[in-house]
Design an enzyme around this catalytic site. Structure first.
Site, PDB file in Angstrom:
ATOM      1  N   GLU A  40      -4.261   6.798  -4.680  1.00 40.79           N
ATOM      2  CA  GLU A  40      -4.307   6.355  -5.883  1.00 40.79           C
ATOM      3  C   GLU A  40      -5.742   6.826  -6.614  1.00 40.79           C
ATOM      4  O   GLU A  40      -6.678   7.268  -5.805  1.00 40.79           O
ATOM      5  CB  GLU A  40      -4.406   5.018  -5.960  1.00 40.79           C
ATOM      6  N   ARG A  68       0.999  -1.331   0.146  1.00 40.35           N
ATOM      7  CA  ARG A  68      -0.036   0.119   0.028  1.00 40.35           C
ATOM      8  C   ARG A  68       0.805   1.163   0.133  1.00 40.35           C
ATOM      9  O   ARG A  68       1.971   1.227   0.507  1.00 40.35           O
ATOM     10  CB  ARG A  68      -0.828  -0.059   1.035  1.00 40.35           C
ATOM     11  N   HIS A 112      -1.519  -0.119  -9.880  1.00 45.41           N
ATOM     12  CA  HIS A 112      -1.935  -1.080  -9.096  1.00 45.41           C
ATOM     13  C   HIS A 112      -2.589  -2.272  -9.574  1.00 45.41           C
ATOM     14  O   HIS A 112      -3.595  -2.533  -9.795  1.00 45.41           O
ATOM     15  CB  HIS A 112      -3.023  -0.195  -8.084  1.00 45.41           C
TER      16      HIS A 112
HETATM   17  C1  8YV Z   1      -6.691  -5.181  -5.922  1.00 42.30           C
HETATM   18  C2  8YV Z   1      -5.189  -5.460  -3.736  1.00 42.30           C
HETATM   19  O1  8YV Z   1      -6.071  -4.808  -7.126  1.00 42.30           O
HETATM   20  O2  8YV Z   1      -6.059  -7.523  -2.826  1.00 42.30           O
HETATM   21  C3  8YV Z   1      -5.604  -6.334  -2.672  1.00 42.30           C
HETATM   22  O3  8YV Z   1      -5.320  -5.684  -1.365  1.00 42.30           O
HETATM   23  O4  8YV Z   1      -4.725  -4.232  -3.202  1.00 42.30           O
HETATM   24  C4  8YV Z   1      -5.571  -5.611  -5.147  1.00 42.30           C
HETATM   25  O5  8YV Z   1      -5.759  -7.131  -5.395  1.00 42.30           O
HETATM   26  C5  8YV Z   1      -7.454  -3.859  -5.365  1.00 42.30           C
HETATM   27  O6  8YV Z   1      -7.421  -3.857  -4.159  1.00 42.30           O
HETATM   28  C6  8YV Z   1      -8.768  -3.973  -5.982  1.00 42.30           C
HETATM   29  O7  8YV Z   1      -9.538  -4.724  -5.405  1.00 42.30           O
END
Ligand code: 8YV
Length: 316
Positions: free
Chosen positions: A264, A235, A282
């Site tokens: 983001e 993150r 991402h």
């Molecule tokens: C996703 C992520 O792209 O799972 C996670 O925590 O960061 C990613 O898999 C994003 O969160 C969209 O759901």
């Protein structure tokens, strides 16, 4: 399935077609836009007993309060830093996430970003396309990766998958967690600054959330040093982004490969022109197979909840 269960479900923010369609086959779905006025939701939406959201949108307390009949939140991500977990717990709302199914893809992207950053792959691609190579411009040499000390910040499921992939090339793999892992895998370094000093590469794989906020600060970047490379697939909030931009601009660290950012989809302007930075929008879990597996796990959790059975991957 033709008969709709009479359970009303809300979606929050854009999902994606496979999940939207599967939800519509099972439930009565009300889409709530990410920027909707949560104090003025239509009565049908306020009937929702479950909420489905992506990790990047999450579920703040306001949406839980806006849905008075809410019983469960199915999150389509492993990270739940954007869900107000305390509020969910206090409100008796169950929360599920999607661990494991995305581990390999996120680890693959971390390793890809490491190679791309350490070996100048993206900058060199740009110079070839610009015709510079044909004009006999010599690309700069970079440092080798083989034999380097790879520091994993957060040796969880994804951190371990990254470590396993890098074992054949790393001189050493070390890690920093709040506590050492029970199985004694790899070398644990308790102090974050020592960890950074002893790493040639830091790969940030810890979960986000308040405890990890700005865990990587200016001091840690300085400890990584001018030849050091940092990769972040966790993150954006885990790194002090201003400190990172400054360290990169002043070449106090060697490079960065970033899939995640503090705000983001906005990326600090200064990073856009830096040749020693590789940027991704991402994409850690963004393969067809994994996004389908994540959606299927969301649906399996919802089905279990609707049938009064134990949740498969509960957070709360
Ligand atoms: C996703 C992520 O792209 O799972 C996670 O925590 O960061 C990613 O898999 C994003 O969160 C969209 O759901």
């Amino acid at each position: 399935m033709t008969d709709k269960a009479p359970i009303p479900v809300a979606t929050f923010g854009p999902l994606y077609p496979y999940l939207d369609e599967a939800l519509a086959q099972r439930f009565t779905v009300h889409a709530v836009a990410q920027d909707a006025d949560l104090t003025a939701l239509p009565p049908e939406a306020r009937e929702a007993r479950a909420l489905i959201s992506f990790g990047t949108v999450g579920a703040p307390a306001a949406i839980m309060d806006a849905l008075p009949k809410l019983e469960m939140i199915g999150l389509c991500s492993v990270g739940y830093d954007k869900v107000d977990i305390d509020h969910a717990r206090a409100s008796g709302i169950r929360v599920t996430n999607t661990p494991d199914v995305l581990t390999d893809d996120v680890a693959d992207l971390a390793v890809g970003l490491l190679y791309a950053t350490a070996r100048n792959i993206v900058a060199n691609d740009r110079m070839v396309r610009a015709g510079d190579w044909a004009r006999n411009v010599k690309p700069a040499l970079c440092g080798r990766l083989t034999g380097k000390r790879i520091g994993i910040l957060g040796l969880g499921r994804i951190g371990r998958a990254i470590a396993r992939r890098l074992e054949p090339v790393a001189g050493e793999i070390l890690y920093h967690n709040r506590r050492p892992a029970a199985d004694g895998a790899y070398r644990y370094v308790a102090d974050p600054l020592d960890f950074a000093r002893q790493s040639d590469v830091i790969i940030v794989a810890t979960s986000g959330g308040p405890e990890a906020r700005k865990l990587v600060d200016a001091a840690m970047l300085d400890a990584l040093g001018p030849d050091g490379v940092i990769i972040n697939i966790s993150r954006g909030s885990v790194i002090d982004e201003e400190a990172l931009v400054a360290a990169l601009a002043e070449r106090r660290i060697g490079g960065a490969g970033l899939d995640v950012f503090a705000n983001e989809p906005h990326v600090p302007e200064a990073l856009l022109s830096m040749e020693h930075v590789v940027l991704q929008p991402h994409q850690g879990s963004a393969t067809v197979e994994t996004r389908k597996a994540m959606a299927d796990l969301v649906l399996a959790n919802l089905d279990a909840w609707a049938a009064g059975q134990p949740l498969l991957t509960p957070v709360v």
